[in-house]
Enzyme design. Structure first.
Site, PDB file in Angstrom:
ATOM      1  N   ASP A  54       4.303 -18.577   1.321  1.00  0.00           N
ATOM      2  CA  ASP A  54       4.090 -19.991   1.013  1.00  0.00           C
ATOM      3  C   ASP A  54       3.092 -20.256  -0.113  1.00  0.00           C
ATOM      4  OD1 ASP A  54       1.527 -19.619   2.255  1.00  0.00           O
ATOM      5  OD2 ASP A  54       2.371 -20.134   4.211  1.00  0.00           O
ATOM      6  N   HIS A 108       5.703  -9.871   1.270  1.00  0.00           N
ATOM      7  CA  HIS A 108       7.110 -10.264   1.446  1.00  0.00           C
ATOM      8  C   HIS A 108       7.613 -11.198   0.366  1.00  0.00           C
ATOM      9  CE1 HIS A 108       6.718  -9.245   6.034  1.00  0.00           C
ATOM     10  NE2 HIS A 108       6.842  -8.177   5.271  1.00  0.00           N
TER      11      HIS A 108
HETATM   12  C1  BJW Z   1      -1.522 -18.458  15.332  1.00  0.00           C
HETATM   13  C2  BJW Z   1      -1.613 -19.823  15.074  1.00  0.00           C
HETATM   14  C3  BJW Z   1      -2.890 -20.337  14.731  1.00  0.00           C
HETATM   15  C4  BJW Z   1       0.452 -19.362  15.553  1.00  0.00           C
HETATM   16  N1  BJW Z   1      -3.942 -19.514  14.669  1.00  0.00           N
HETATM   17  N2  BJW Z   1      -2.570 -17.683  15.274  1.00  0.00           N
HETATM   18  C5  BJW Z   1      10.475   0.303  12.359  1.00  0.00           C
HETATM   19  C6  BJW Z   1      10.890   0.043  13.664  1.00  0.00           C
HETATM   20  C7  BJW Z   1      11.828  -0.951  13.934  1.00  0.00           C
HETATM   21  C8  BJW Z   1      12.380  -1.720  12.908  1.00  0.00           C
HETATM   22  C9  BJW Z   1      11.975  -1.465  11.625  1.00  0.00           C
HETATM   23  C10 BJW Z   1      11.040  -0.456  11.360  1.00  0.00           C
HETATM   24  N3  BJW Z   1      10.807  -0.449  10.031  1.00  0.00           N
HETATM   25  C11 BJW Z   1      11.568  -1.412   9.467  1.00  0.00           C
HETATM   26  C12 BJW Z   1      12.295  -2.029  10.415  1.00  0.00           C
HETATM   27  C13 BJW Z   1      13.252  -3.164  10.209  1.00  0.00           C
HETATM   28  C14 BJW Z   1      12.584  -4.490   9.977  1.00  0.00           C
HETATM   29  C15 BJW Z   1      11.716  -4.861  11.174  1.00  0.00           C
HETATM   30  O1  BJW Z   1      10.508  -4.764  11.169  1.00  0.00           O
HETATM   31  N4  BJW Z   1      12.324  -5.331  12.237  1.00  0.00           N
HETATM   32  C16 BJW Z   1      11.573  -5.730  13.417  1.00  0.00           C
HETATM   33  C17 BJW Z   1      11.793  -7.203  13.721  1.00  0.00           C
HETATM   34  C18 BJW Z   1      11.912  -4.833  14.558  1.00  0.00           C
HETATM   35  N5  BJW Z   1      11.768  -4.477   8.742  1.00  0.00           N
HETATM   36  C19 BJW Z   1      12.317  -4.636   7.573  1.00  0.00           C
HETATM   37  O2  BJW Z   1      13.521  -4.803   7.452  1.00  0.00           O
HETATM   38  C20 BJW Z   1      11.412  -4.563   6.370  1.00  0.00           C
HETATM   39  N6  BJW Z   1      11.954  -3.652   5.459  1.00  0.00           N
HETATM   40  C21 BJW Z   1      11.741  -2.338   5.555  1.00  0.00           C
HETATM   41  O3  BJW Z   1      10.917  -1.858   6.305  1.00  0.00           O
HETATM   42  O4  BJW Z   1      12.550  -1.586   4.732  1.00  0.00           O
HETATM   43  C22 BJW Z   1      12.712  -0.201   5.026  1.00  0.00           C
HETATM   44  C23 BJW Z   1      13.495  -0.046   6.349  1.00  0.00           C
HETATM   45  C24 BJW Z   1      14.535  -0.894   6.657  1.00  0.00           C
HETATM   46  C25 BJW Z   1      15.231  -0.738   7.878  1.00  0.00           C
HETATM   47  C26 BJW Z   1      14.864   0.256   8.775  1.00  0.00           C
HETATM   48  C27 BJW Z   1      13.796   1.099   8.446  1.00  0.00           C
HETATM   49  C28 BJW Z   1      13.111   0.963   7.210  1.00  0.00           C
HETATM   50  C29 BJW Z   1      11.360  -5.905   5.662  1.00  0.00           C
HETATM   51  C30 BJW Z   1      10.718  -6.959   6.468  1.00  0.00           C
HETATM   52  C31 BJW Z   1      10.752  -8.277   5.727  1.00  0.00           C
HETATM   53  C32 BJW Z   1      10.308  -9.393   6.623  1.00  0.00           C
HETATM   54  N7  BJW Z   1      10.764 -10.588   6.108  1.00  0.00           N
HETATM   55  C33 BJW Z   1      10.431 -11.809   6.819  1.00  0.00           C
HETATM   56  C34 BJW Z   1      11.296 -12.942   6.280  1.00  0.00           C
HETATM   57  C35 BJW Z   1      10.787 -13.491   5.027  1.00  0.00           C
HETATM   58  C36 BJW Z   1      11.765 -14.530   4.691  1.00  0.00           C
HETATM   59  C37 BJW Z   1      11.180 -15.872   4.561  1.00  0.00           C
HETATM   60  O5  BJW Z   1       9.997 -16.160   4.770  1.00  0.00           O
HETATM   61  O6  BJW Z   1      12.017 -16.667   4.236  1.00  0.00           O
HETATM   62  O7  BJW Z   1       9.045 -12.108   6.713  1.00  0.00           O
HETATM   63  S1  BJW Z   1      10.686 -11.746   8.569  1.00  0.00           S
HETATM   64  C38 BJW Z   1       9.397 -12.826   8.984  1.00  0.00           C
HETATM   65  O8  BJW Z   1       8.513 -12.093   9.867  1.00  0.00           O
HETATM   66  C39 BJW Z   1       8.622 -13.092   7.684  1.00  0.00           C
HETATM   67  C40 BJW Z   1       7.205 -12.844   8.133  1.00  0.00           C
HETATM   68  O9  BJW Z   1       6.409 -12.515   7.018  1.00  0.00           O
HETATM   69  C41 BJW Z   1       7.345 -11.732   9.139  1.00  0.00           C
HETATM   70  C42 BJW Z   1       6.201 -11.605  10.080  1.00  0.00           C
HETATM   71  O10 BJW Z   1       6.074 -12.716  10.883  1.00  0.00           O
HETATM   72  P1  BJW Z   1       4.622 -13.254  11.269  1.00  0.00           P
HETATM   73  O11 BJW Z   1       3.910 -13.649  10.071  1.00  0.00           O
HETATM   74  O12 BJW Z   1       3.979 -12.287  12.160  1.00  0.00           O
HETATM   75  O13 BJW Z   1       5.001 -14.614  12.036  1.00  0.00           O
HETATM   76  P2  BJW Z   1       5.426 -14.848  13.563  1.00  0.00           P
HETATM   77  O14 BJW Z   1       6.070 -16.179  13.635  1.00  0.00           O
HETATM   78  O15 BJW Z   1       6.187 -13.717  14.093  1.00  0.00           O
HETATM   79  O16 BJW Z   1       4.046 -14.877  14.350  1.00  0.00           O
HETATM   80  C43 BJW Z   1       3.100 -15.899  14.167  1.00  0.00           C
HETATM   81  C44 BJW Z   1       1.851 -15.545  14.958  1.00  0.00           C
HETATM   82  O17 BJW Z   1       0.849 -16.488  14.677  1.00  0.00           O
HETATM   83  C45 BJW Z   1       2.070 -15.535  16.473  1.00  0.00           C
HETATM   84  O18 BJW Z   1       1.474 -14.363  17.017  1.00  0.00           O
HETATM   85  C46 BJW Z   1       1.316 -16.789  16.947  1.00  0.00           C
HETATM   86  O19 BJW Z   1       0.741 -16.637  18.243  1.00  0.00           O
HETATM   87  C47 BJW Z   1       0.245 -16.897  15.876  1.00  0.00           C
HETATM   88  N8  BJW Z   1      -0.271 -18.258  15.633  1.00  0.00           N
HETATM   89  N9  BJW Z   1      -0.421 -20.430  15.226  1.00  0.00           N
HETATM   90  C48 BJW Z   1      -3.802 -18.232  14.968  1.00  0.00           C
HETATM   91  N10 BJW Z   1      -3.099 -21.689  14.470  1.00  0.00           N
END
Ligand code: BJW
Ligand code: ZN
Length: 271
Positions: free
Chosen positions: A111, A126
């Site tokens: 953002d 990202h």
């Molecule tokens: C507060 C609050 C307040 C709320 N105060 N706190 C190993 C194992 C298993 C799977 C994989 C692995 N390695 C890779 C993968 C596949 C995949 C993955 O991780 N999948 C999992 C879901 C299992 N990863 C990928 O595909 C990545 N690529 C990669 O590793 O390539 C090589 C590879 C591929 C495949 C296999 C192996 C290797 C790329 C990941 C790209 C992530 N993209 C996104 C989308 C962006 C698009 C967009 O924005 O339009 O990025 S996904 C989405 O999640 C976004 C975020 O950056 C990301 C993380 O989310 P985040 O920031 O943690 O948000 P939330 O909503 O989940 O959590 C919010 C938190 O805030 C909560 O805890 C609340 O409690 C808290 N909160 N208000 C304090 N006021």
């Protein structure tokens, strides 16, 4: 690893005072108080779609019009949002300690709010909503036009009763470099895509030498970011988590501060 965990702010601040290399790793939670929905949980829907189902190369191949509407909406929300007390606390901390400490902010957020708050040493893991990448020549450009193309005017409503999306591909944003004309996409790392190797290397370098890491507002379920802080804790760095609720990695960290990070960070970073 089982740690005796603490929520002792005074002790944490002592660690912060003596630390030399600090990484602040943030996720969607830090922008929640600016009105930007997080990914997981109730706010993570646009129309009937979970955000994650539109953030994929398959979704863009199948329906670039729908994915561009989703990103147009996200760009508008982010452009209207303001950095909150959490982003500002991070930026102020960096500014006031820059001569005595190395501070690196690694964000999963797209953002742009950390930069707008004034953070300088920023790694956007990202990508960024306000950058485009050409699907043909791969050129990456900053683009803050609103809307990004005429056809997206009055599009992107998040209302779940709106169905489908039918903007012809030729009316979506296209590359203007020379005669390229390729379809543009958001410069965002979607699921299944690799992170930019330079960006990932920089993040891993900062993570591998920091002596203190703050993990802020992330669910710690998306890799590779999800393993950064646990790995740092395993090699002996102090890790402090700031979140509304525990995450799958909380038990691996030394400190846990529960609550909105717009409240907890200004206290924690005021040394
Ligand atoms: C507060 C609050 C307040 C709320 N105060 N706190 C190993 C194992 C298993 C799977 C994989 C692995 N390695 C890779 C993968 C596949 C995949 C993955 O991780 N999948 C999992 C879901 C299992 N990863 C990928 O595909 C990545 N690529 C990669 O590793 O390539 C090589 C590879 C591929 C495949 C296999 C192996 C290797 C790329 C990941 C790209 C992530 N993209 C996104 C989308 C962006 C698009 C967009 O924005 O339009 O990025 S996904 C989405 O999640 C976004 C975020 O950056 C990301 C993380 O989310 P985040 O920031 O943690 O948000 P939330 O909503 O989940 O959590 C919010 C938190 O805030 C909560 O805890 C609340 O409690 C808290 N909160 N208000 C304090 N006021
Ligand atoms: Zn191009």
């Amino acid at each position: 690893m089982t740690l005796r965990q603490s929520s002792d702010m005074k002790k944490f601040k002592e660690c912060l005072k003596t630390a030399k290399e600090i990484v602040i790793l943030s996720g969607a939670g830090i922008s929640a108080e600016s009105g930007i929905p997080t990914f997981r949980g109730a706010g993570g829907y646009w129309r009937k779609y979970q955000a994650a189902s539109l953030a994929s190369p398959e979704a863009f191949r199948n329906n670039p019009s729908l994915v561009w509407e989703f990103y147009h909406y996200r760009r508008e929300v982010a452009a209207k949002a303001e950095p909150n007390a959490g982003h500002k606390a991070v930026a102020n901390f960096e500014a006031k300690t820059s001569s005595s400490k190395k501070v690196t902010v690694i964000t999963q957020n797209v953002d742009g709010l950390h930069a707008r708050a004034g953070t300088k040493s920023l790694i956007e893991l990202h990508g960024n909503l306000f950058k485009t990448r050409c699907t043909k020549c791969k050129e990456v450009l900053v683009n803050t036009d609103t809307p990004i193309c005429e056809a997206l005017t009055n599009r992107g409503a998040p209302d779940s009763t709106v169905v489908g999306s039918d903007i012809p591909i030729k009316s979506l944003p296209h590359c203007k470099k020379g005669t390229c004309g390729g379809l543009l996409r958001p410069h965002i790392v979607w699921f299944g895509e690799s992170l930019d190797p330079d960006v990932l290397n920089k993040a891993e370098a900062a993570m591998s030498t920091c002596d203190l890491c703050l993990v802020v507002g992330t669910s710690s379920v998306v890799y590779p970011a999800a393993m950064f802080a646990p790995q740092a804790a395993q090699r002996g760095a102090i890790v402090a988590e700031f979140n509304l609720e525990p995450t799958p990695t909380t038990s691996e960290f030394h400190y846990y501060f529960e609550g909105p990070c717009g409240k907890t960070l200004p206290v924690a970073l005021n040394i």
